[in-house]
Design a protein around this motif. Structure first.
Motif: not given
Length: 506
Positions: A165-185
């Motif tokens: 899911i994180l990879a898809k978000l990075l590929l989409e490059k939205p105007d604003v990213l909201l990331l909750d604990e992205p390093t957990n996994f």
């Protein structure tokens, strides 16, 4: 990009924010920080419209795209990893399909030729022919290709899905990213890549993380939630800590001075309101008292006192693993062989998804080995911290959960142990499902404290812990006199006390 105005919200009697306001500007990389339970994840849900606040306004810039790392999002599990990542470019693939249809209709008319030209320009300007290489680059740098790019989503663990899911978000490059604990996994090499990626990210993001080294590298401003208020600071996490200490001292002094002023006015009113000669003066003081905008009482940020009950192992070898194959339907790794000696503290590392958690689940007999065997010393008493914060009944309170597991303890004793773990008295009676990840982690640590053991098995125990709690846990594990296996991606947490580090990929 975002304006938060006079936001107030409470869960029952627990006030999270009181008239907080802040802004996010284009290109800002904001870290959202605060002690466990201050409402960081709740704020994300308010920003996304999933929770309606008690008061205040959330104003997003019109027509912007917001990307949210929802680790529990429902996915089409019939898709492969690669097919899912391709959905980040849906508009571009739709344009390609339209182009193919136009080629079939091509009759030499100017109208169709113009449409074809526009679509070709759109595809070229959006790097259509580089999409596959972009997907593979991000997938490789987040360790997804090691999971299997053609693997169906239904065969992935929760942590692996979160990574995708994180990879898809990075590929989409939205105007604003909201990331909750992205390093957990993520493991440390993938965290390093993500830090470099986010540091260079041209758009805005808000990130919640308890990995402070990571925050330091990617942020240029910090929003700190404390005392039901939110304050924004310029600079990275280290710079914020320096500024915060000064502001905190100032707040405590201001609160103390206000309390003295309130006490003085209340004493005067109590003494003089009944006397005819001074009643008017008392009324004047009452009006003065009513006009005071009272500062929120600062909660004492006491550190928890985690204390584990260590028993000794009466054997030179605490654990022997021979030709162990782990996995579910098929082996995840080659056969594993290693030994752990008495009182040895062992850390297991390796990229996410390789099988670290599966190994721990095998050792605690939650899943069966495919082949091979392992043997603990005869008098071994295990205590296990599971990465997934799962409770048998999350509708129960922390008090009820501990009471069910340790029925011999009195309510007073349970409250004492929960207080030692920094669970505030008003939270111990709330359903666990309403508590933050950090507070839920502290309940699990409380269970460990009450379990006499000589072998701790801990799977990413720091994922949700705030700075104070993490530091106390680090000290306790350093002083632990029995055996320990830890899986962790935070090298700074264990490098000072680990006796042995096993890189599982080797």
């Amino acid at each position: 990009m975002l304006k938060v105005e006079n936001l107030s919200h409470a869960f029952g009697e627990k006030l999270l924010y009181k008239n907080i306001s802040f802004e996010l500007f284009k290109g800002e990389h904001m870290g959202l920080v605060g002690e466990n339970g201050t409402g960081k994840s709740t704020l994300f849900n308010i920003l996304l419209g999933k929770i309606i606040p008690d008061k205040g306004n959330i104003i997003w810039l019109k027509n912007i795209k917001i990307g949210y790392l929802d680790q529990y999002a429902k996915l089409n599990e019939n898709l492969s990893v690669f097919e899912y990542l391709k959905t980040a470019f849906e508009k571009i693939f739709d344009a390609q399909n339209k182009l193919n249809n136009l080629y079939e209709q091509l009759d030499g008319s100017d109208e169709i030729i113009n449409k074809i030209t526009k679509l070709q320009d759109f595809l070229e300007s959006n790097d259509y022919y580089q999409i596959e290489s972009k997907i593979l680059k991000v997938a490789n740098n987040l360790g997804i290709t090691a999971i299997g790019i053609d693997k169906p989503l239904k065969n992935l663990s929760g942590g692996q899905k979160a990574k995708i899911i994180l990879a898809k978000l990075l590929l989409e490059k939205p105007d604003v990213l909201l990331l909750d604990e992205p390093t957990n996994f993520l493991d440390k090499e993938h965290i390093k890549w993500l830090a470099e990626y986010l540091k260079a990210y041209k758009n805005s993001f808000i990130i919640i993380s308890h990995d402070f080294d990571f925050l330091d590298k990617v942020t240029n401003c910090i929003c700190n939630i404390e005392f039901c208020d939110a304050k924004k600071y310029k600079g990275n996490f280290t710079h914020f800590l320096e500024q915060k200490n000064f502001k905190r001292e100032g707040y405590l002094k201001a609160f103390s001075a206000q309390q003295k002023q309130i006490e003085k006015l209340e004493n005067y009113i109590a003494k003089n309101k009944a006397r005819a000669s001074t009643a008017n003066m008392a009324k004047s003081r009452q009006k003065q008292l009513d006009k005071i905008e009272r500062l929120t009482k600062p909660e004492t940020l006491a550190k928890p006192t985690f204390k584990f009950k260590a028993m000794q192992i009466n054997s030179q070898k605490a654990l022997v693993i021979k030709n162990l194959e782990i996995g579910y339907n098929y082996p995840l790794l080659q056969k594993i062989n290693f030994e752990i000696r008495a009182s040895e503290k062992t850390v297991i590392t390796g990229f996410n998804g390789i099988g670290k958690s599966t190994l721990l689940k095998t050792l605690v007999k939650e899943i069966r080995p495919i082949s091979g065997n392992f043997e603990f010393a005869q008098n071994t008493k295990l205590a296990y911290f599971k990465q997934d914060l799962q409770f048998e009944n999350p509708k129960l309170s922390a008090l009820e959960t501990i009471a069910n597991k340790f029925p011999k303890l009195s309510e007073k004793e349970i409250r004492k142990y929960l207080a030692q773990c920094n669970l505030k008295s008003k939270n111990v009676l709330q359903p666990i499902s309403l508590l933050s990840g950090g507070e839920q982690t502290k309940i699990k640590i409380c269970e460990l404290m009450l379990t006499p053991a000589n072998f701790l098995i801990l799977d990413e125990p720091t994922n949700h812990l705030d700075e104070n709690a993490k530091e106390v846990l680090k000290t306790q594990l350093a002083n632990w006199t029995a055996n320990l296996i830890l899986v962790s991606h935070e090298e700074n947490f264990y490098k000072a006390w680990a006796d042995k580090i096993i890189n599982i990929k080797n």
